[in-house]
Design a protein around this motif. Structure first.
Motif, mmCIF file in Angstrom:
data_model
loop_
_atom_site.group_PDB
_atom_site.id
_atom_site.type_symbol
_atom_site.label_atom_id
_atom_site.label_comp_id
_atom_site.label_asym_id
_atom_site.label_seq_id
_atom_site.Cartn_x
_atom_site.Cartn_y
_atom_site.Cartn_z
ATOM 1 N N LEU A 31 42.443 56.184 38.889
ATOM 2 C CA LEU A 31 42.592 55.611 40.179
ATOM 3 C C LEU A 31 42.875 54.058 40.038
ATOM 4 C CD1 LEU A 31 39.571 57.309 41.796
ATOM 5 C CD2 LEU A 31 41.861 57.774 41.780
ATOM 6 N N GLY A 32 43.442 53.732 38.787
ATOM 7 C CA GLY A 32 44.174 52.251 38.646
ATOM 8 C C GLY A 32 45.586 52.576 38.976
ATOM 9 N N GLN A 33 46.446 52.210 37.968
ATOM 10 C CA GLN A 33 47.930 52.239 38.267
ATOM 11 C C GLN A 33 48.425 52.458 39.592
ATOM 12 O OE1 GLN A 33 48.868 56.126 35.765
ATOM 13 N NE2 GLN A 33 47.152 55.715 34.620
ATOM 14 N N SER A 34 49.130 53.303 39.949
ATOM 15 C CA SER A 34 49.764 53.253 41.283
ATOM 16 C C SER A 34 48.928 53.918 42.485
ATOM 17 C CB SER A 34 51.203 53.949 41.294
ATOM 18 O OG SER A 34 50.756 55.354 40.852
ATOM 19 N N PHE A 35 47.721 54.237 42.244
ATOM 20 C CA PHE A 35 46.736 54.827 43.311
ATOM 21 C C PHE A 35 46.746 54.033 44.684
ATOM 22 C CE2 PHE A 35 42.577 55.699 45.183
ATOM 23 C CZ PHE A 35 42.916 57.118 45.539
ATOM 24 N N HIS A 36 46.208 52.575 44.198
ATOM 25 C CA HIS A 36 46.105 51.764 45.272
ATOM 26 C C HIS A 36 47.233 51.156 45.990
ATOM 27 C CE1 HIS A 36 41.493 51.785 45.555
ATOM 28 N NE2 HIS A 36 41.773 51.662 43.893
ATOM 29 N N PRO A 37 48.177 50.793 44.960
ATOM 30 C CA PRO A 37 49.447 50.343 45.767
ATOM 31 C C PRO A 37 50.340 51.165 46.541
ATOM 32 C CG PRO A 37 49.189 49.603 43.473
ATOM 33 C CD PRO A 37 48.322 50.502 43.714
ATOM 34 N N ARG A 38 50.040 52.527 46.149
ATOM 35 C CA ARG A 38 50.626 53.617 47.003
ATOM 36 C C ARG A 38 49.688 54.001 48.070
ATOM 37 N NH1 ARG A 38 53.201 57.635 42.517
ATOM 38 N NH2 ARG A 38 54.142 58.567 44.362
ATOM 39 N N ARG A 39 48.618 53.614 48.118
ATOM 40 C CA ARG A 39 47.690 54.069 49.331
ATOM 41 C C ARG A 39 47.509 55.601 49.626
ATOM 42 N NH1 ARG A 39 46.665 50.412 53.001
ATOM 43 N NH2 ARG A 39 46.491 51.759 54.612
ATOM 44 N N LEU A 40 47.287 56.199 48.322
ATOM 45 C CA LEU A 40 47.178 57.712 48.397
ATOM 46 C C LEU A 40 45.764 57.925 48.744
ATOM 47 C CD1 LEU A 40 48.685 58.532 44.786
ATOM 48 C CD2 LEU A 40 49.809 58.403 47.237
ATOM 49 N N SER A 41 45.712 59.222 49.307
ATOM 50 C CA SER A 41 44.339 59.587 49.856
ATOM 51 C C SER A 41 44.108 61.010 49.203
ATOM 52 C CB SER A 41 44.260 59.784 51.458
ATOM 53 O OG SER A 41 44.399 58.549 52.140
ATOM 54 N N VAL A 42 42.734 61.215 48.752
ATOM 55 C CA VAL A 42 42.217 62.468 48.311
ATOM 56 C C VAL A 42 41.160 62.979 49.126
ATOM 57 C CG1 VAL A 42 41.289 63.585 46.082
ATOM 58 C CG2 VAL A 42 42.978 61.540 46.108
ATOM 59 N N LYS A 43 41.411 64.348 49.535
ATOM 60 C CA LYS A 43 40.653 64.965 50.430
ATOM 61 C C LYS A 43 40.229 66.183 50.118
ATOM 62 C CE LYS A 43 40.887 66.009 55.458
ATOM 63 N NZ LYS A 43 41.654 66.148 56.696
ATOM 64 N N SER A 44 38.731 66.474 50.161
ATOM 65 C CA SER A 44 38.330 67.750 49.788
ATOM 66 C C SER A 44 38.584 68.904 50.887
ATOM 67 C CB SER A 44 36.859 67.701 49.217
ATOM 68 O OG SER A 44 36.149 67.417 50.472
ATOM 69 N N SER A 45 38.715 70.189 50.556
ATOM 70 C CA SER A 45 38.813 71.334 51.463
ATOM 71 C C SER A 45 37.551 72.294 50.808
ATOM 72 C CB SER A 45 39.870 71.711 51.341
ATOM 73 O OG SER A 45 40.051 72.887 52.413
ATOM 74 N N GLN A 46 36.998 72.840 51.602
ATOM 75 C CA GLN A 46 35.913 74.104 51.358
ATOM 76 C C GLN A 46 35.783 75.103 52.265
ATOM 77 O OE1 GLN A 46 33.043 75.441 51.737
ATOM 78 N NE2 GLN A 46 32.822 76.134 49.462
ATOM 79 N N VAL A 47 35.913 75.972 52.336
ATOM 80 C CA VAL A 47 36.098 77.458 53.140
ATOM 81 C C VAL A 47 34.860 77.628 53.649
ATOM 82 C CG1 VAL A 47 35.589 79.180 51.633
ATOM 83 C CG2 VAL A 47 37.315 79.378 53.463
#
Length: 273
Positions: free
Chosen positions: A184-200
């Protein structure tokens, strides 16, 4: 993702499987003799409430109906992912759920869908489902949406690297008690990525006012009328063979897709997976 137990509870002795297709031997007049899908472990016979069964449409064969639970998970994942017309979508992990998610996403107008896996032979499956295939070694970083289904930490890290600026990564994987470490360093914050969970286990809040799990499953079953999905059935064995079949499948993880288990009863043939 669909975990084996709910609310962290361990129910006792573990039984094989949970997706069953068979014929109702006794019950209400409207169900007796009908082919049905049920979420229940492998048994030659079992008793469930009438509202736990889903009658199969005439155009959905029993042999294909065993995919219903996986398709329901993929549907829920797409609801969570909220793909848009024209999106570049990557699905990382070409197991059954990943393949079904790719098939669903590939039916959205304008979307360019890429199925990604370390197993090169999955290219044949992707082609049959009408989507592109890419080896995990050469994944572009221009995807508007990434859906991760590989169940591995390395796959989720690959999902981060495949995402474009301000993209969303939706994780459908089930990790059990495995720790997952992400860069979660590197390009994670500059690229403003979102990680979302899915549960059925729950219908997404965006759908909940109009949908419940029963309506969702009924839709999943109706979509199984498409015969192209037979490509996801990779083998079949008798119920009595499970003690030897299960270790073999576990030792060759990633080779089999949906392995069907069949058994005969005095009233006909049921299909389980």
């Amino acid at each position: 993702m669909r975990g084996p137990f709910q609310d962290g509870e361990f129910p006792g002795p573990v039984k094989y499987g949970y997706s069953s297709v068979g014929v109702v031997e006794d019950g209400p007049d409207g169900l007796r003799g009908r082919r049905v899908f049920v979420l229940h472990p492998h048994q030659t016979r079992f008793v469930v409430p009438a509202n736990a069964v889903f009658v199969l449409p005439d155009d959905v064969p029993s042999e294909r109906a065993i995919l219903a639970a996986n398709l329901e998970t993929a549907i829920n994942g797409l609801w969570d992912a909220t793909p848009r017309i024209g999106d570049r979508i990557a699905i990382i992990g070409a197991g059954v759920v990943g393949c079904l998610a790719a098939w669903l996403a590939g039916r959205i107008p304008g979307c360019a869908v890429r199925l990604i896996d370390i197993a090169g032979d999955r290219a044949r499956i992707a082609s049959a489902l009408g989507v592109a295939f890419t080896s995990a070694d050469v994944v572009p970083d221009d995807h508007d949406l990434v859906i991760h289904t590989s169940g591995t930490a390395s796959g989720l890290r690959l999902a981060l690297s495949a995402a474009a600026q301000d993209a969303t990564i939706v994780d459908l994987s089930w990790y059990g008690d495995q720790d997952v470490c992400l860069p979660l360093g590197q390009s994670f914050h500059p690229r403003r990525l979102s990680v979302k969970s899915s549960q059925v286990g729950r219908v997404p809040s965006s759908q909940a006012p109009r949908w419940d799990t029963r309506r969702r499953m009924a839709m999943a079953i109706s979509l199984l009328s498409n015969q192209v999905l037979d490509v996801l059935i990779s083998g079949e064995n008798d119920f009595e063979d499970l003690p030897t079949v299960m270790p073999r499948l576990a030792s060759s993880a990633g080779v089999a897709l949906c392995h069907r288990i069949r058994y005969s009863t005095p009233t006909g043939v049921s299909r389980h997976v």
